[in-house]
Design a protein around this motif. Structure first.
Motif, PDB file in Angstrom:
ATOM      1  N   SER A  54      -6.092  -2.111  -2.497  1.00  0.00           N
ATOM      2  CA  SER A  54      -4.845  -2.240  -3.261  1.00  0.00           C
ATOM      3  C   SER A  54      -4.789  -3.526  -4.082  1.00  0.00           C
ATOM      4  CB  SER A  54      -3.640  -2.187  -2.311  1.00  0.00           C
ATOM      5  OG  SER A  54      -3.737  -3.192  -1.312  1.00  0.00           O
TER       6      SER A  54
ATOM      7  N   PHE B 181      -4.714  -6.436   2.841  1.00  0.00           N
ATOM      8  CA  PHE B 181      -4.561  -5.532   1.719  1.00  0.00           C
ATOM      9  C   PHE B 181      -5.405  -4.281   1.998  1.00  0.00           C
ATOM     10  CE2 PHE B 181      -3.215  -9.472  -0.167  1.00  0.00           C
ATOM     11  CZ  PHE B 181      -2.270  -9.105  -1.115  1.00  0.00           C
TER      12      PHE B 181
ATOM     13  N   ALA C 173       5.128  -0.602  -2.845  1.00  0.00           N
ATOM     14  CA  ALA C 173       4.727  -1.711  -3.711  1.00  0.00           C
ATOM     15  C   ALA C 173       5.644  -2.908  -3.491  1.00  0.00           C
ATOM     16  CB  ALA C 173       4.780  -1.273  -5.169  1.00  0.00           C
TER      17      ALA C 173
ATOM     18  N   TYR D 215       0.842  -1.202   0.000  1.00  0.00           N
ATOM     19  CA  TYR D 215       0.000   0.000   0.000  1.00  0.00           C
ATOM     20  C   TYR D 215       0.874   1.248   0.000  1.00  0.00           C
ATOM     21  CZ  TYR D 215      -3.724   3.297   1.167  1.00  0.00           C
ATOM     22  OH  TYR D 215      -4.603   4.358   1.150  1.00  0.00           O
TER      23      TYR D 215
END
Length: 328
Positions: A112, A108, A86, A83
């Motif tokens: 994302s 997540f 990467a 988030y």
């Protein structure tokens, strides 16, 4: 020309990938089955003994706080997926190879996962499962609920999450005005799809988007009693664990609302709560106040620091040498 060994390796990789992806179709046709937040396989080679646990050949002669073995109900740690930075399967593999014993869940954030290619996401989810780590959608449901024909859209969302291999669907509403009865219906819908509903509660309207303290202050806060009241309803509805949002309490505030945390814990059991604490000073405070068994959500980059603190082998000035336990 490439050597024959390279071709064989490529063939094996394709076969393994096809095996993983074939799981997508089979999941949606089987009867609903939930992988609990405290459900894990018998420890295998993917979760070897740590040096601190090894009394014969490692550092087991040193004092540390024994951690409950997976599946845990106390001292649960959930880490953030890609988030703020990467990363993919290779970085996640490194994190899990080194620290999987200390990690219970992978979340997540901010939808994302929807930005990733499906193949990449499936590989990351399957990798987490190999290390006995459950996988959560994070609070993407807030975006899903803004659509027209919301009943159909939610059904499609949950079905796809199940097909992809997610275990947990977080149900947050920091940006939304959402009636409690609708929340309960959504919990039931998630459970009926063979997934685990994990409501996120907080005292701050507009939480979840890293909004500035000044803007959040303008939006205003609700009473911690609302969190307690909703929390009791959700636990009665079969929810295993609640997430407590940090914004408005310890994040993006001028002064921490530790009184709100104490008010929540007065009426809701600690083992059924998880506190968002993705800041070293914040998780240090939680461990200092409530001990090594408090359930916390942190960034993946903070898992080593948090685990040192839980184990009692390191800390800050107010916790070094002070985090102890009384157990076998």
């Amino acid at each position: 020309m490439l050597p024959p060994s390279h071709h064989m390796s490529s063939v094996r990789s394709i076969v393994n990938l096809q095996t993983r992806l074939s799981r997508l179709g089979s999941l949606s046709t089987t009867s609903p089955c939930r992988r609990g937040l405290a459900t894990a396989k018998v420890p295998s080679e993917s979760s070897p003994q740590t040096l601190l646990q090894d009394k014969r050949h490692g550092f087991g002669f040193l004092r540390s706080n024994p951690r409950p073995a997976k599946p845990r109900k106390l001292g649960v740690t959930e880490i953030r997926g890609p988030y703020y930075s990467a990363y993919g399967k290779r970085h996640l593999q490194d994190v899990l190879e080194t620290m999987s014993y200390h990690i219970d869940g992978l979340k997540f954030a901010g939808g994302s996962f929807s930005l990733l290619p499906e193949r990449t996401l499936v590989e990351m989810i399957e990798l987490a499962h190999e290390y006995d780590v459950y996988v959560s959608t994070g609070g993407f449901i807030e975006h899903v609920l803004t659509h027209a024909d919301v009943l159909n859209v939610v059904d499609k969302y949950l079905k796809k999450c199940k097909d992809l291999g997610f275990d947990v669907v977080e149900l947050s509403s920091g940006f939304l005005s959402f009636p409690p009865d609708d929340w309960l219906r959504l919990i039931e819908k998630v459970h009926n799809n063979g997934l685990i509903a994990k409501p996120e509660l907080g005292i701050q309207f507009g939480a979840g988007g890293d909004t500035s303290a000044a803007e959040l202050e303008t939006a205003g806060q609700s009473d911690p009693f609302r969190v307690v009241s909703l929390g009791k309803k959700f636990l009665d509805a079969g929810v295993e664990r609640l997430m407590i949002e940090s914004e408005g309490i310890t994040e993006n505030v001028k002064t921490w609302r530790t009184d709100a945390i104490q008010a929540i814990l007065k009426d809701l059991p600690m083992e059924r709560l998880m506190f968002e604490a993705a800041d070293p000073k914040v998780f240090n405070w939680y461990i200092r106040e409530f001990g090594a068994d408090v359930n916390l959500f942190v960034d993946h980059s903070q898992i080593v620091q948090l685990s040192c603190l839980r184990s009692g082998i390191w800390g800050m000035a107010d916790t070094f040498g002070k985090v102890v336990s009384y157990r076998q």
